[in-house]
Design an enzyme around this catalytic site. Sequence first.
Site, PDB file in Angstrom:
ATOM      1  N   LYS A 118       0.816  -1.217   0.000  1.00 40.77           N
ATOM      2  CA  LYS A 118       0.000   0.000   0.000  1.00 40.77           C
ATOM      3  C   LYS A 118       0.845   1.260   0.000  1.00 40.77           C
ATOM      4  O   LYS A 118       0.469   2.268  -0.599  1.00 40.77           O
ATOM      5  CB  LYS A 118      -0.936   0.014   1.216  1.00 40.77           C
ATOM      6  CG  LYS A 118      -2.150  -0.866   1.066  1.00 40.77           C
ATOM      7  CD  LYS A 118      -3.247  -0.409   2.008  1.00 40.77           C
ATOM      8  CE  LYS A 118      -4.450  -1.318   1.958  1.00 40.77           C
ATOM      9  NZ  LYS A 118      -5.439  -0.999   3.005  1.00 40.77           N
ATOM     10  N   LYS A 202      -7.445 -10.845  -8.057  1.00 40.48           N
ATOM     11  CA  LYS A 202      -8.602 -10.825  -7.168  1.00 40.48           C
ATOM     12  C   LYS A 202      -9.639  -9.811  -7.629  1.00 40.48           C
ATOM     13  O   LYS A 202      -9.277  -8.743  -8.121  1.00 40.48           O
ATOM     14  CB  LYS A 202      -8.142 -10.421  -5.757  1.00 40.48           C
ATOM     15  CG  LYS A 202      -8.266 -11.521  -4.735  1.00 40.48           C
ATOM     16  CD  LYS A 202      -7.786 -11.075  -3.377  1.00 40.48           C
ATOM     17  CE  LYS A 202      -8.825 -10.276  -2.621  1.00 40.48           C
ATOM     18  NZ  LYS A 202      -8.513 -10.100  -1.200  1.00 40.48           N
ATOM     19  N   LYS A 205     -12.284  -3.692  -5.508  1.00 38.37           N
ATOM     20  CA  LYS A 205     -12.997  -2.426  -5.682  1.00 38.37           C
ATOM     21  C   LYS A 205     -12.097  -1.385  -6.327  1.00 38.37           C
ATOM     22  O   LYS A 205     -12.579  -0.366  -6.813  1.00 38.37           O
ATOM     23  CB  LYS A 205     -13.547  -1.926  -4.346  1.00 38.37           C
ATOM     24  CG  LYS A 205     -12.553  -1.860  -3.212  1.00 38.37           C
ATOM     25  CD  LYS A 205     -13.304  -1.651  -1.887  1.00 38.37           C
ATOM     26  CE  LYS A 205     -12.425  -1.959  -0.695  1.00 38.37           C
ATOM     27  NZ  LYS A 205     -13.205  -2.143   0.525  1.00 38.37           N
TER      28      LYS A 205
END
Length: 339
Positions: A118, A202, A205
Amino acid sequence: MNDAPKHRPLVFSGMQPTNTLHLGNYLGALKNWIKLQDQMPCLYCVVDMHAITVWQDPAQLARATREVTAAYIAAGVDPARSILFNQSQVAAHAELAWVFNCVARIGWLNRMTQFKDKAGKNRENASVGLFVYPDLMAADILAYRATHVPVGEDQKQHLELSRDIAQKFNLDYSAPDFFPLPEPVITGPGTRVMSLRDGTKKMSKSDESDNSRINLTDDADTIAQKIRRAKTDTHPMPSEPKELEGRPEAENLINIYAGLAGHTPETVIAEYAGAQFSTFKNALADVAVAKLTPIADEMRKLLNDPAEIDLILKNGAARAAAIAAPVMEEVRRLVGFVG
Ligand code: TRP
């Protein structure tokens, strides 16, 4: 080794209010949360404090918190049985996270792969909150002495850190078994829902392509269209599970069907052995529409009355705070805080 019997079985899990939820959240998490309600007491949290570890527009954060709450309820989390609340309303999370910031070691946090992903290249500019994110997650779980934590693959490392923190706290403060060592709850088939555009990624969103995912708020036509357009290969449906090797898109669609219909992937393969993919996709679209549109409808209904959602969250927070209160009192005493 396992001290679980000393602690009453209790489930804690949470999701971040960042975007609208999708099929991966439903099959990978929510479906399992709903089943667990029949097995033990559950706390389900909307982790808004975790969300702000990266910038969130305030109005959008508030909206997303209500939306995720509505999704939990629409999918079947029963706010009368389970405790449904948002993290920021229960001060114990922040308070215990501070203590855990002082228990966890920098070296432990440096090993967290999610932070590395991240923070990316610009690590120096990541928020401090993003770095200590796993300490807050440990506090979420341990403020209630929760024993069972349903999490996906990507959160396993954080859960292990929670165990390490619990263990070190118990040791440092000479309080054996004070905190349980929380166990992951492994989810069933259909758990890993992959992108409809790329079976090796995966469903997410943050994927640029909205066609890569089915949002819980999508209407029937959108769901059917996304499934019909989903990437497949040129072979017909497999007749045996081993024929799925090297066919991630086919495997994903079969897993999704199994998850939605409550079958095993083997049953689905047997049923559609050798069929054309288009036939299977039509059947999958029907199952998906039948299963997901009632959730979307219920969500819309709930979101029409935000005051009611806020009330549910407030009641949940009060019930959560009551469970955390005696734990926090004991934590303060153990640590040596006077008062
Ligand atoms: N970190 C989790 C995620 O992003 C969300 C989360 C926060 C959580 N606190 C938790 C999950 C406690 C389980 C238990 O998916």
